[in-house]
Motif scaffolding. Structure first.
Motif, PDB file in Angstrom:
ATOM      1  N   CYS A  63       0.849  -1.184   0.000  1.00  0.00           N
ATOM      2  CA  CYS A  63       0.000   0.000   0.000  1.00  0.00           C
ATOM      3  C   CYS A  63       0.890   1.240   0.000  1.00  0.00           C
ATOM      4  N   ILE A  64       0.280   2.374  -0.352  1.00  0.00           N
ATOM      5  CA  ILE A  64       1.032   3.624  -0.466  1.00  0.00           C
ATOM      6  C   ILE A  64       0.805   4.478   0.775  1.00  0.00           C
ATOM      7  N   ALA A  65       1.879   5.062   1.288  1.00  0.00           N
ATOM      8  CA  ALA A  65       1.794   6.010   2.396  1.00  0.00           C
ATOM      9  C   ALA A  65       2.797   7.128   2.139  1.00  0.00           C
ATOM     10  N   ARG A  66       2.665   8.212   2.897  1.00  0.00           N
ATOM     11  CA  ARG A  66       3.609   9.329   2.805  1.00  0.00           C
ATOM     12  C   ARG A  66       4.039   9.739   4.209  1.00  0.00           C
ATOM     13  N   THR A  67       5.304  10.051   4.338  1.00  0.00           N
ATOM     14  CA  THR A  67       5.802  10.560   5.605  1.00  0.00           C
ATOM     15  C   THR A  67       5.334  12.009   5.777  1.00  0.00           C
ATOM     16  N   ALA A  68       5.592  12.555   6.965  1.00  0.00           N
ATOM     17  CA  ALA A  68       5.221  13.953   7.220  1.00  0.00           C
ATOM     18  C   ALA A  68       5.922  14.899   6.263  1.00  0.00           C
TER      19      ALA A  68
END
Length: 442
Positions: A27-32
């Motif tokens: 799955c795709i996520a993004r850091t801050a």
């Protein structure tokens, strides 16, 4: 000018919210800071701590594992396999998801690939948006279908059999594989030592009692004394020449599908799920609706599964040409189809052999290309043959979508698409698309 050294981020941890599923089992996520993460062992909507497994500063994306689940999805379950999880066996991507959720994830990936690469909505592709389980595989959460009739075990330096970790040559030792078919498990591969071997492949044929073990030695490795729990034919792969040498037993297994028995030589391709061959033949034939006396092509034909199904339905006046690059598969296909005098099998790559045949028109086409797909040039050639229907069998949604886009450019539209969950617990999905010439002006 010397390039500045990059800093590895492996081992760094980020608390992230998990976004949509992506093709490939993550799955795709993004850091801050906006850095893209491809996260395994997570589900959409979860909040997790993701630990980087690959990547460096400045990279377009990082790969990571969800090592702590802070807010779990309602679709999450405890992985039933003791060898699944971050840093463990890489064979199953969705052990931590309920069976229905696994199929929804696969449907989401297929829909996204169709939209992005082919410009098609599910409705435009004639697809109802579902991924259908194989017969007998619709089990409650926590129960695992034993479907894998062919398992390739890696062997570690001490001679113990196991499975590769994700994107790694490291071997995860196992004492059993939960998704292995009973005929594979009964061979007891994990209980034996395989000193000097690179890999051990175990095969349990569908529709017969044939069992086969294929051994690939390390350079200089010697064939071990083979004493398995069940009678089995044993083959040895010559790592230099690629030849297969029989130690004892038949040099093939007999697979049963569409009411016919198919010989499949050592190392030859056959669908891994015991219900897959019949499921796909049914979908292809229902989509093509073959008529007596028609001419058909079976491209990337393997040992002749679809060619035989076509020949059986086209009758004595019909004709089928199959093209396959593998020499051993061609030998098997010719053997399997020997009772059909109007079936011919040619050896070679489709893009090379098909132009040499001089064929300018056919009624039906079946193509089951490798994972990379058929490609623009081959699709353009196939469209020029003006088949009334084309069946495209695909194991990769991205390659399928790209080729459907090429067919669209060449005057064909997707009449119907079906998706089958023939690889439970993994991210893989099998599709059958039926195409026909687009109406003028559409």
């Amino acid at each position: 000018m010397q390039a500045e050294p990059t800093t590895s981020l492996v081992g760094e941890e980020y608390e992230v919210e998990i976004g949509p599923v992506a093709h490939g089992g993550h799955c795709i996520a993004r850091t801050a800071e906006g850095q893209v993460l491809f996260v395994r062992h997570a589900l959409p909507g979860e909040r997790v701590v993701a630990r980087v497994t690959e990547g460096e500063e400045g990279a377009r994306f990082l790969r990571a594992d969800a090592v702590r689940i802070l807010e779990a999805s309602k679709d999450r379950i405890e992985a039933p396999c003791p060898f699944a999880g971050p840093g463990r066996c890489g064979g199953c991507d969705w052990q931590h998801a309920k069976p229905g959720a696994q199929r929804r994830l696969k449907a989401d990936v297929l829909a996204e690939q169709l939209r992005r690469l082919a410009g098609l909505t599910p409705e435009e592709a004639g697809w109802d948006g579902t991924v259908v389980p194989a017969e007998g595989d619709k089990l409650p959460a926590g129960e695992v279908p034993q479907w894998r009739t062919r398992v390739q075990y890696a062997v570690d330096a001490e001679g113990h059999a196991g499975l590769r970790r994700h994107r790694s040559h490291e071997v995860e030792r196992i004492d059993h594989c939960m998704i292995a078919a009973p005929g594979v498990s009964e061979l007891g591969i994990e209980k034996h030592e395989w000193a000097g071997m690179e890999s051990v492949e175990a095969i349990a044929a569908t529709g017969s009692q044939d069992r086969q073990v294929i051994l690939t030695p390390r350079p200089g490795g010697r064939l071990p004394l083979v004493e398995l729990d069940k009678p089995v034919s044993v083959m040895r792969v010559d790592e230099k020449a690629g030849g297969v040498h029989r130690v004892h037993g038949r040099p093939f297994v007999r697979e049963r599908a569409d009411g016919r028995t198919h010989r499949v030589g050592a190392g030859g391709f056959w669908q891994v799920h015991p219900k897959a061959a019949d499921t796909l033949v049914t979908a292809v034939m229902q989509g093509l609706l073959p008529r007596k006396g028609e001419m058909a092509l079976d491209l990337y034909c393997g040992v002749g599964l679809f060619a035989g199904a076509l020949a059986d339905r086209l009758g004595d006046k019909g004709a089928v040409l199959g093209i396959e690059s593998g020499k051993r598969a061609v030998e098997d296909a010719r053997h399997n189809l020997a009772d059909f005098p109007r079936v011919r099998i040619e050896q070679g790559k489709v893009e090379s052999v098909l132009p040499r045949t001089g064929i300018t028109e056919v009624d039906l086409i079946v193509l089951d290309p490798p994972r990379a797909g058929a490609g623009r040039d081959t699709v353009k050639h196939l469209a020029s043959l003006r088949a009334r229907r084309i069946a495209y069998v695909a194991c990769d949604p991205a390659a399928l979508a790209r080729d459907l886009g090429y067919f669209g450019e060449s005057g064909y539209r997707v009449r119907m698409l079906r998706a089958f969950d023939l690889f439970p617990m993994t991210h893989h999905v099998e599709c059958v698309a039926i195409l026909e010439p687009a109406a003028k002006g559409s």
